[in-house]
Design an enzyme around this catalytic site. Structure first.
Site: not given
Lengths: 311, 311
Positions: A109, B105-107
């Site tokens: 992020d 969550g940008k998983r």
């Protein structure tokens, strides 16, 4: 600072490997599951308790011969906040046994949000003046797609708290090339470009053994790129997945090391957790089998690279 | 399937915005913190309780005029598993109020590990035959650096459970260009290549309103690229960060929409959570101020794009 502690662990144990703790409930022996379900029911709490019991037994079987563990966050999140508590407990237990803990979260992020991840996984959370470790790992895997804004917020904690990160460079999976192998107009590939950024991000975070706090993930399944990256990124420590279950062998990973046998740590997850299957044992013998497999893996790799020494 | 539910919420409310719930403890009014610290001490549990109280009040103030919320996982992980429990509780509360929940969550990972993330955040976890929602969000942000292996494992759950994902394409931060703007030898940029992959991944996951279950994150701070991507990715729904605190305005985001005013949802986090500061109110009025700012933002954007209608 940086990966000095990890490197010293590796040299002391003459073992450049890390045990991946990716505990699917299917891997946990029935006896552990039965006990936990009796206590907590067939609930997320019961499942999480079973994962932690399983991890504890693996750590007990490995801590004096394997320098590090790498819990994979996804397998804990799958069991909700209760599973995330098991991740937390696993990290604390591994650290109490002297192991270096790499949380495999591939977090990414920007700005203050990345700072929040850094604080969460590597740093100390401030609660009205009280400083508390939320997860307290030693290193975290991260994804650099967002550029410097996504990496720099980690630098302060790496520096002040002796922590490290591993940035995804060339991943071990079959489709990793769809983006990572694409050639840029500069004639370097996307993964080379990412690797070069890692060297840059690490410049101000050099440890005393020649490697910075900014490491890279480079897969064992691409041995040629592994050797190429080792040559081009002299200060970047590698975390190498893909050994064992994914197909990489000792010959494939030897390219990851420098002339002192340093510069990389090789991960095995399923290979260690499920070693009892290959060894023809019962699942109740998973911990004994895991230790035997960890020894075999260590001996195979050290057999290829020779004695590991500080430069 | 796909984003149909989100689109129907947007049309019903005539509001293509999402409220980001990135609750730093600093944003939470003293009165809430005091109450929670008295009950639980200055602990992670106390902090997490304060976050959830804050979120609940924001959701109560917004649910009838804002179609969706986007909790940012980092700010919950910062408070340990207790914070992650607050994330879980926040998701459940927002859903009980009819809101569409996007976990930011940008998983990213591969194969069975990505399946574990998909199960955790969007699907149902199997515990010895019991099916339990671990987090139960409607959509998840993901990072596509690992290629198809990292996205396809989500497809099954998107399809069977009416869920969606947003893949990072062109992020809103200043350094996003370091990798994303690099030109490939095919003469397209990395972000264009990623965008094209999104269209491809979504092909078998088309919803009834013209958009697939595979959305993209494209920042408001790059309005030109936003328009370019809207034209090139006709079936990809956009999540647009960067409005408000990061500098993007209504004129910047109008490029994200199609001719029906669909195709995008614009996020504001700090702008809504901390609206009381700009409005000259006290922090105790944060919920009233948040609603006023959400209305202002809605009116500003709808003023630019006109009435939103199904195609």
């Amino acid at each position: 600072m940086a990966f000095d502690r990890l490197i010293e662990n590796i040299v002391k144990m003459q073992n450049p490997t890390v045990a991946g703790l990716d505990p699917k409930l299917d891997y946990v022996p029935e006896s552990i599951k039965t006990k936990c379900f009796e206590k907590y029911g067939k609930t997320l709490e019961g499942a999480a308790a079973a994962l932690f019991e399983f991890n504890k037994a693996l750590i007990d079987a490995l801590y004096d011969i394997v320098p590090a563990v790498k819990p994979q966050a996804a397998y804990y999140e799958m069991y909700g906040w209760q599973g995330v508590k098991a991740l937390c407990d696993t990290i604390a237990y591994a650290k109490s046994k002297g192991m270096f803990v790499i949380t495999d979260g591939k977090r990414n992020d920007i700005g203050t949000t990345m700072e929040a991840y850094a604080t969460a996984h590597l740093g100390h959370t401030d609660v009205a003046g009280e400083s508390i470790d939320a997860f307290g790992a030693d290193a975290l895997t991260v994804n650099g797609y967002l550029g410097t804004d996504g990496i720099k917020p980690l630098a302060k904690i790496c520096d002040s708290d002796d922590k490290g990160i591993f940035v995804l460079v060339k991943t071990s999976n079959p489709s990793s090339g769809e983006l990572q192998d694409m050639k840029l107009e500069t004639n370097e590939s996307v993964y080379e470009h990412m690797g070069k950024m890692c060297e840059g991000w690490g410049e101000d975070l050099m440890g005393k053994h020649g490697y910075s706090a900014v490491g890279a993930v480079v897969g064992a399944t691409y041995p040629e790129q592994l050797g190429e990256m080792r040559a081009k990124l002299p200060h970047t420590f590698f975390l190498v997945p893909g050994y064992g279950a994914q197909g990489g062998g000792a010959d494939d990973v030897k390219n990851a090391f420098d002339e002192n046998g340093l510069g990389a740590i090789i991960n095995s997850s399923r290979g260690i957790m499920c070693a009892w299957k290959k060894q023809g044992l019962t699942e109740e013998d998973f911990a004994v089998a895991a230790r035997k497999e960890a020894e075999r893996m260590r001996d195979e790799i050290v057999g290829c690279i020779g004695k590991i020494k500080l430069g």
